[in-house]
Design an enzyme around this catalytic site. Structure first.
Site, short mmCIF file in Angstrom:
data_model
loop_
_atom_site.label_atom_id
_atom_site.label_comp_id
_atom_site.label_asym_id
_atom_site.label_seq_id
_atom_site.Cartn_x
_atom_site.Cartn_y
_atom_site.Cartn_z
N LYS A 256 0.88 -1.18 0.00
CA LYS A 256 0.00 0.00 0.00
C LYS A 256 0.91 1.22 0.00
O LYS A 256 1.45 1.61 1.03
CB LYS A 256 -0.88 -0.03 1.26
CG LYS A 256 -2.24 0.63 1.15
CD LYS A 256 -2.23 2.10 0.85
CE LYS A 256 -1.98 3.00 2.03
NZ LYS A 256 -1.73 4.40 1.63
N CYS B 287 13.44 11.03 7.24
CA CYS B 287 13.36 10.61 8.65
C CYS B 287 14.69 10.80 9.35
O CYS B 287 14.74 10.93 10.56
CB CYS B 287 12.90 9.16 8.72
SG CYS B 287 13.83 8.09 7.64
N GLU C 109 9.15 16.35 15.39
CA GLU C 109 9.62 16.21 14.01
C GLU C 109 8.87 17.18 13.09
O GLU C 109 7.65 17.17 13.02
CB GLU C 109 9.40 14.77 13.52
CG GLU C 109 10.01 14.54 12.15
CD GLU C 109 9.80 13.12 11.63
OE1 GLU C 109 8.66 12.64 11.66
OE2 GLU C 109 10.78 12.51 11.19
N GLU D 294 9.49 1.69 10.75
CA GLU D 294 10.56 2.68 10.57
C GLU D 294 9.87 4.03 10.63
O GLU D 294 9.11 4.39 9.74
CB GLU D 294 11.26 2.43 9.24
CG GLU D 294 12.63 3.03 9.18
CD GLU D 294 12.60 4.43 8.62
OE1 GLU D 294 12.53 5.39 9.42
OE2 GLU D 294 12.61 4.56 7.38
O1 TXE Z 1 2.45 9.92 7.27
P1 TXE Z 1 1.65 8.60 7.63
P2 TXE Z 1 1.98 11.33 6.70
C1 TXE Z 1 6.30 11.71 9.39
C2 TXE Z 1 6.54 13.21 9.17
C3 TXE Z 1 5.24 13.67 8.60
C4 TXE Z 1 4.26 12.82 9.37
C5 TXE Z 1 2.92 12.66 8.72
O2 TXE Z 1 6.78 13.83 10.40
O3 TXE Z 1 5.02 15.02 8.82
O4 TXE Z 1 4.89 11.57 9.49
O5 TXE Z 1 3.07 12.26 7.38
C6 TXE Z 1 -0.51 5.10 5.61
N1 TXE Z 1 -3.62 2.48 8.76
N2 TXE Z 1 6.79 10.88 8.31
O6 TXE Z 1 0.63 11.71 7.21
O7 TXE Z 1 0.25 8.87 8.01
C7 TXE Z 1 -0.51 6.22 4.59
O8 TXE Z 1 -1.54 6.04 3.66
C8 TXE Z 1 -2.73 2.02 7.86
C9 TXE Z 1 8.02 10.19 8.55
O9 TXE Z 1 2.15 11.32 5.25
O10 TXE Z 1 2.51 7.87 8.58
C10 TXE Z 1 0.89 6.06 4.02
O11 TXE Z 1 0.92 5.01 3.08
N3 TXE Z 1 -1.98 2.84 7.09
C11 TXE Z 1 8.32 9.18 7.54
C12 TXE Z 1 1.72 5.65 5.26
O12 TXE Z 1 0.77 5.17 6.20
C13 TXE Z 1 -2.12 4.17 7.26
C14 TXE Z 1 7.82 9.32 6.18
C15 TXE Z 1 2.51 6.79 5.89
O13 TXE Z 1 1.62 7.83 6.22
C16 TXE Z 1 -3.03 4.71 8.20
C17 TXE Z 1 6.57 10.04 6.09
C18 TXE Z 1 -3.79 3.79 8.97
N4 TXE Z 1 -4.67 4.21 9.89
C19 TXE Z 1 6.12 10.80 7.14
N5 TXE Z 1 -2.96 6.05 8.15
C20 TXE Z 1 9.61 8.45 7.62
N6 TXE Z 1 9.77 7.59 8.63
O14 TXE Z 1 10.46 8.58 6.75
C21 TXE Z 1 -2.04 6.36 7.20
N7 TXE Z 1 -1.54 5.22 6.66
#
Ligand code: TXE
Length: 503
Positions: free
Chosen positions: A182, A292, A393, A258
């Site tokens: 996904k 990250c 963050e 991660e």
């Molecule tokens: O991330 P999400 P978002 C951090 C960074 C950013 C914050 C939010 O601080 O500002 O996270 O970003 C899926 N059940 N990072 O909202 O929500 C979603 O569809 C299952 C750090 O974009 O974590 C996507 O595929 N899946 C980071 C994935 O989770 C769910 C990289 C990541 O989205 C879900 C990105 C649910 N309930 C953001 N809700 C890093 N570690 O590098 C969302 N998703």
């Protein structure tokens, strides 16, 4: 499946070896973050599609050829995947630039490097070995089998979509697992192109790799809850990671996470100043800070604070903002509209907390090279490690500069944080380098370099930065489980009412 002449491309997703629309027929737009315009339509999958994909992966795992193929043959398939990525690396990089706004210079290097994951884990596929155990019983022959865990679900983010998928896909396939991916709703296109140009082209059997595109709550959650999924590998934000972990626990799934970071980049006064300034810039302004491992807390020894800040501002000021598809661009757009708003809100928070903004501090205008979602490289000095701007963050080009006195002080500040993903140390002292590497609580410590990654080096977080490790030989263990086999070649009998211990 896609018409390159059309203004808006329409993608299908890939389930059970076939290109399909979402069962609902719905699709959503994906934006080019540089222009802010929609450029493609992506299938909006829901639980019906998730179910279809998981059932396909489950069939492929239970009755398909993939797990029963010899590991040597699977290894060859992985190497073919690597070759196909190499063949299409330029195209895949271009799609990522369009969809997530990352620089072509960085993306081209990433997609050129990605085959290594498939070559490396392809090589490991037939080196997964169990063991024969000389157990403490006479006439027993005991051994341990290493078996694939089953159907794995990957949930991936928007910042390095294909690379972070490869980190999961290569070891999972090498182990003999089947997979449902996904991708982030903001950056699904590159994975769909990857499925067409690489997975379908490599003739990977139907159901082994499936994709469900769509939103987190609608496509991600049903995947996390699905009883036939054995393992979740998630990369994303800490809040979502916590939710995924809690949901996965209800059906006892194996989980690797991660998550976010707030990494300290620690500069001592015995460093090579030019290298450290460049390392500080690399830590926070590369990838527009949307990584990250961003070195978002710059810890400066007080003896060099002023001169360092002066050099840092001078270098960061030169950064060329602009079109990410141009090789000369150094800082591109913020990938998602909510992320853009989040970064700007943290700039306000830092100002309200009384920090001094010595560079940037807001959106970049067209004249400054900005497009639709641009934030100027921003540096705050006078930051206290207890402030929100130091603890939370931001995931953008916003640097917090914090002073420290000596090594003890640096270690204390570096570790006074919920996260523990990465850390940088800049020093010419070998003794100090090793001491700092040992004392900082983070999954990766870089000394006199920053933001270096390799398929050979484990990657993951301490504390709230995650669970488990990706990359390196140990990553394959996350897709395997051990089975203990006891063969009694001697007499049976004995007291049936007590456990068969050796005593
Ligand atoms: O991330 P999400 P978002 C951090 C960074 C950013 C914050 C939010 O601080 O500002 O996270 O970003 C899926 N059940 N990072 O909202 O929500 C979603 O569809 C299952 C750090 O974009 O974590 C996507 O595929 N899946 C980071 C994935 O989770 C769910 C990289 C990541 O989205 C879900 C990105 C649910 N309930 C953001 N809700 C890093 N570690 O590098 C969302 N998703």
């Amino acid at each position: 499946m896609l018409d390159t002449q059309q203004k808006t491309k329409t993608y299908q997703t890939y389930i059970d070896g076939k290109w399909v629309d979402a069962a609902s027929g719905k699709a959503f737009e994906t934006l080019d973050p540089y222009t802010g315009e929609s450029w493609a339509l992506i299938p909006e999958c829901d639980d019906t599609d998730v179910n279809r994909a998981v059932e396909a992966a489950y069939r492929a795992f239970e009755t398909g050829s993939w797990p029963n193929m010899t590991p040597t043959m699977r290894g060859k398939k992985l190497r073919l995947i690597g070759d196909l990525i190499a063949k299409h690396s330029e195209h895949l990089a271009g799609i990522e630039v369009r969809d997530n706004g990352k620089l072509i210079s960085e993306m081209a290097a990433q997609t050129r490097y990605m085959p290594e994951w498939f070559y490396y884990y392809g090589g490991l596929a037939d080196k997964i070995q169990g063991a024969v155990v000389s157990v403490d019983r006479p006439e027993h022959f005991n051994y341990i089998l290493r078996e694939p865990v089953g159907v794995c679900a990957f949930i991936t983010p928007w910042n390095s979509p294909l690379m972070l998928t490869s980190w999961k896909l290569a070891p999972a396939l090498a182990a003999g697992c089947t997979v449902v991916i996904k991708p982030s709703e903001y950056t699904s296109a590159s994975l769909l192109e990857f499925m067409r140009l690489v997975i379908a082209e490599a003739d990977i059997p139907p159901g082994v790799v499936n994709v469900v595109t769509g939103f987190g709550a609608v496509a991600g959650e049903p995947l996390v809850k699905h009883p036939k999924v054995a393992k979740i590998a998630f990369t994303g934000g800490t809040a979502t990671g916590a939710r995924v972990n809690a949901l996965a626990a209800q059906t006892f799934k194996k989980v690797s996470l991660e998550l976010g970071g707030k990494s300290p980049n620690v500069v001592f006064d015995d460093c090579n100043l030019e290298d450290a300034v460049s390392g500080a810039v690399a830590g926070i302004f590369a990838a527009t800070g949307q990584t990250c491992i961003a070195g978002s807390r710059l810890l400066l020894q007080e003896t060099i604070h002023d001169v360092f800040v002066e050099k840092l501002v001078a270098m960061a000021k030169q950064a060329r903002l602009g079109d990410p598809s141009k090789p000369e661009t150094q800082v591109g757009p913020v990938t998602t509209p909510p992320q853009y708003e989040k970064i700007l809100s943290y700039i306000d928070i830092a100002k309200a907390e009384g920090c001094t903004c010595v560079l940037g501090g807001g959106p970049a205008t067209k004249e400054e090279g900005g497009g639709r979602y641009f934030v100027k490289p921003t540096i705050f000095t006078g930051v206290d490690n207890k402030m929100r701007i130091a603890q939370e963050e931001v995931f953008g080009p916003v640097l917090s500069v914090i002073k420290f006195k000596d090594e003890e002080d640096a270690v204390r500040i570096a570790n006074e944080i919920a996260y523990g993903l990465g850390a940088g140390v800049w020093t010419q002292s070998v003794k100090r380098a090793h001491n700092m590497a040992r004392r900082i609580k983070a999954g990766t410590v870089w000394v006199n370099t920053y933001r270096a990654v390799s398929f050979l080096m484990p990657f993951g977080g301490y504390k709230a930065s995650g669970l488990g490790r990706e990359n390196g030989a140990e990553a394959i263990d996350g897709y395997l489980q051990s089975k203990s086999v006891w063969i009694n070649n001697g007499p049976g009998g004995g007291n049936p009412f007590i456990m068969k211990t050796a005593g």
